[in-house]
Design a protein around this motif. Structure first.
Motif, mmCIF file in Angstrom:
data_model
loop_
_atom_site.group_PDB
_atom_site.id
_atom_site.type_symbol
_atom_site.label_atom_id
_atom_site.label_comp_id
_atom_site.label_asym_id
_atom_site.label_seq_id
_atom_site.Cartn_x
_atom_site.Cartn_y
_atom_site.Cartn_z
ATOM 1 N N ASP A 328 -24.943 14.670 -11.899
ATOM 2 C CA ASP A 328 -25.771 15.172 -11.115
ATOM 3 C C ASP A 328 -26.348 14.536 -10.248
ATOM 4 O O ASP A 328 -26.327 14.114 -8.923
ATOM 5 C CB ASP A 328 -27.473 15.882 -11.335
ATOM 6 C CG ASP A 328 -27.095 18.122 -11.669
ATOM 7 O OD1 ASP A 328 -25.725 17.951 -11.875
ATOM 8 O OD2 ASP A 328 -27.502 18.076 -12.632
ATOM 9 N N ILE A 331 -23.419 13.015 -8.689
ATOM 10 C CA ILE A 331 -22.358 13.069 -7.201
ATOM 11 C C ILE A 331 -23.137 12.735 -6.391
ATOM 12 O O ILE A 331 -22.736 12.804 -4.804
ATOM 13 C CB ILE A 331 -22.378 15.114 -7.988
ATOM 14 C CG1 ILE A 331 -21.973 15.375 -8.676
ATOM 15 C CG2 ILE A 331 -22.300 15.667 -6.180
ATOM 16 C CD1 ILE A 331 -21.803 16.809 -9.655
ATOM 17 N N GLN A 338 -17.003 17.025 -7.059
ATOM 18 C CA GLN A 338 -16.907 17.368 -8.405
ATOM 19 C C GLN A 338 -15.516 17.004 -8.730
ATOM 20 O O GLN A 338 -15.448 16.659 -9.548
ATOM 21 C CB GLN A 338 -17.662 18.368 -8.488
ATOM 22 C CG GLN A 338 -18.183 18.139 -10.192
ATOM 23 C CD GLN A 338 -18.560 19.471 -10.168
ATOM 24 O OE1 GLN A 338 -20.093 20.259 -9.275
ATOM 25 N NE2 GLN A 338 -19.536 19.398 -11.745
ATOM 26 N N LYS A 360 -24.132 16.546 -20.255
ATOM 27 C CA LYS A 360 -23.774 16.414 -18.775
ATOM 28 C C LYS A 360 -24.258 14.474 -18.526
ATOM 29 O O LYS A 360 -24.109 14.463 -17.355
ATOM 30 C CB LYS A 360 -23.530 16.841 -17.818
ATOM 31 C CG LYS A 360 -23.042 18.003 -17.590
ATOM 32 C CD LYS A 360 -23.534 19.315 -16.368
ATOM 33 C CE LYS A 360 -22.861 20.785 -17.097
ATOM 34 N NZ LYS A 360 -22.275 21.205 -15.539
#
Length: 373
Positions: A328, A331, A338, A360
């Protein structure tokens, strides 16, 4: 400090590992603490009257003196939280025992500490995995193997470590005045010459069921990584893995057949991102970034030179700066779609530059020198 005071603190009803640690971290001199009045104990420590009374009445002292005589007679080390020989990795856990009792000849703070756990009902597949892994580790210096002396994978890990001249320590769910299971007494005796036996329980403590989850937290807390070789969906191995995750330690598992109950636990850990899938020592070294540490000095000085694209270099440098980074954040920082980010992450992972973690997250693997275009 006299050893009797840390031992005494573990004997007081209502004071667990976290409370004991809090008392230590407040900077109290334990000798003075046991001289306080009940009123002073409540005011200084902010504890309930029942606990203050338990400290003040000193009914536990005869048991402490008996324990001191026992460990002296049997040449047992009582290591308390601030002792330099206390397991460093375990000390970092908030629920680490205040005192552990250790009989053995192997230091507990090796460069690499690996816990190996699994089912009591090991199949040929699980046994072969465990043996092959330990055979591959033969010759790796300053590595300690930790397990729980239980039937199955635990005992096999200890035996095969001994066979490969690797030090191994068993963490017990009872006092050091007995061995459980009794059939592992000979194995435990051999381990005293090439490792040792460790417990937080004083002599006279029986191997009761509730003790083993407490034992499992030490197995997880002592290690850099916990490896689950083979496990059913319920059992101590999965508890140990869960505790290792709670301590933010790495967990690995070997995959198994979807048709075998003995693989349900390991497959579940992998499926739910609670464990990294490994197939052997090479995967373990890759995950733990141990390739360079087991190589020669010459190899460490000769870093691979890689030519990366501009986007690959940006992302690699970003993760390198942070050490570990969530997708996250990447990004938000790069403003990339993505799909583009996923492709570049895959490219870096295929070059063995980064490794995916549960949740992640990504971290850098090894060291490289980037060739500037």
């Amino acid at each position: 400090m006299k050893l009797i005071y840390p031992i005494a603190l573990t004997k007081i009803k209502g004071i667990g590992p976290r409370t004991a640690r809090s008392i230590i971290e407040q900077g109290h001199n334990l000798a003075d603490l046991f001289a306080y009045s009940k009123k002073d104990l409540m005011q200084v420590l902010g504890i309930r009257e029942s606990i203050a009374e338990a400290i003040y009445n000193k009914s536990y002292m005869p048991a402490c003196e008996k324990e001191l005589a026992f460990i002296e007679k049997h040449q047992i080390q009582a290591l308390w939280l601030e002792d330099e020989n206390y397991p460093d990795r375990l000390r970092q856990c908030e629920d680490a025992p205040l005192v552990v009792y250790y009989k053995g000849n192997q230091p507990l703070n090796s460069t690499k500490v690996i816990s190996i756990v699994g089912t009591r009902h090991a199949t040929y597949y699980g046994q072969k995995i465990c043996e092959d892994l330990l055979d591959a580790m033969n010759g790796i210096k300053d590595t300690l193997i930790v397990s729980g002396l239980a039937y199955g994978i635990d005992a096999l890990a200890h035996r095969h470590a001994l066979k490969n001249n690797m030090p191994t320590v068993a963490v017990l769910g009872h006092g050091l005045d007995r061995i459980y299971p009794a059939s592992h007494r000979e194995l435990a005796t051999k381990m005293l010459d090439q490792g040792g036996l460790l417990t937080e329980f004083t002599s006279g403590t029986l191997p009761e069921r509730n003790n083993f989850p407490m034992r499992n937290r030490i197995i997880a807390g002592m290690a850099d990584v916990t490896i689950v070789v083979e496990a059913a969906i319920k059992g101590g191995a999965l508890i140990t893995a869960e505790m290792a995750n709670s301590y933010n330690r790495d967990v690995c598992a070997f995959p198994g057949s979807i048709y075998e109950k003995s693989a349900e636990g390991t497959n579940y850990l992998i499926k739910t991102n609670r464990a990294h899938l490994i197939r052997g020592l090479q995967d373990l070294e890759y995950l733990m970034n141990w390739e360079l540490s087991t190589g020669t000095t010459e190899k460490q000085l000769s870093l691979p030179l890689l030519a990366l694209t501009k986007d690959q270099e940006l992302l690699f440098t970003l993760i390198q700066q942070k050490g570990q980074l969530a997708i996250d954040y990447m990004i938000e920082f790069t403003k990339w779609p993505q799909s583009k980010l996923a492709l570049i992450l895959l490219e870096l992972e295929m070059q063995s530059l980064i490794h995916a973690l549960p949740g992640k997250q990504y971290k850098i693997v090894g060291q490289v020198e980037i060739q500037k275009n």
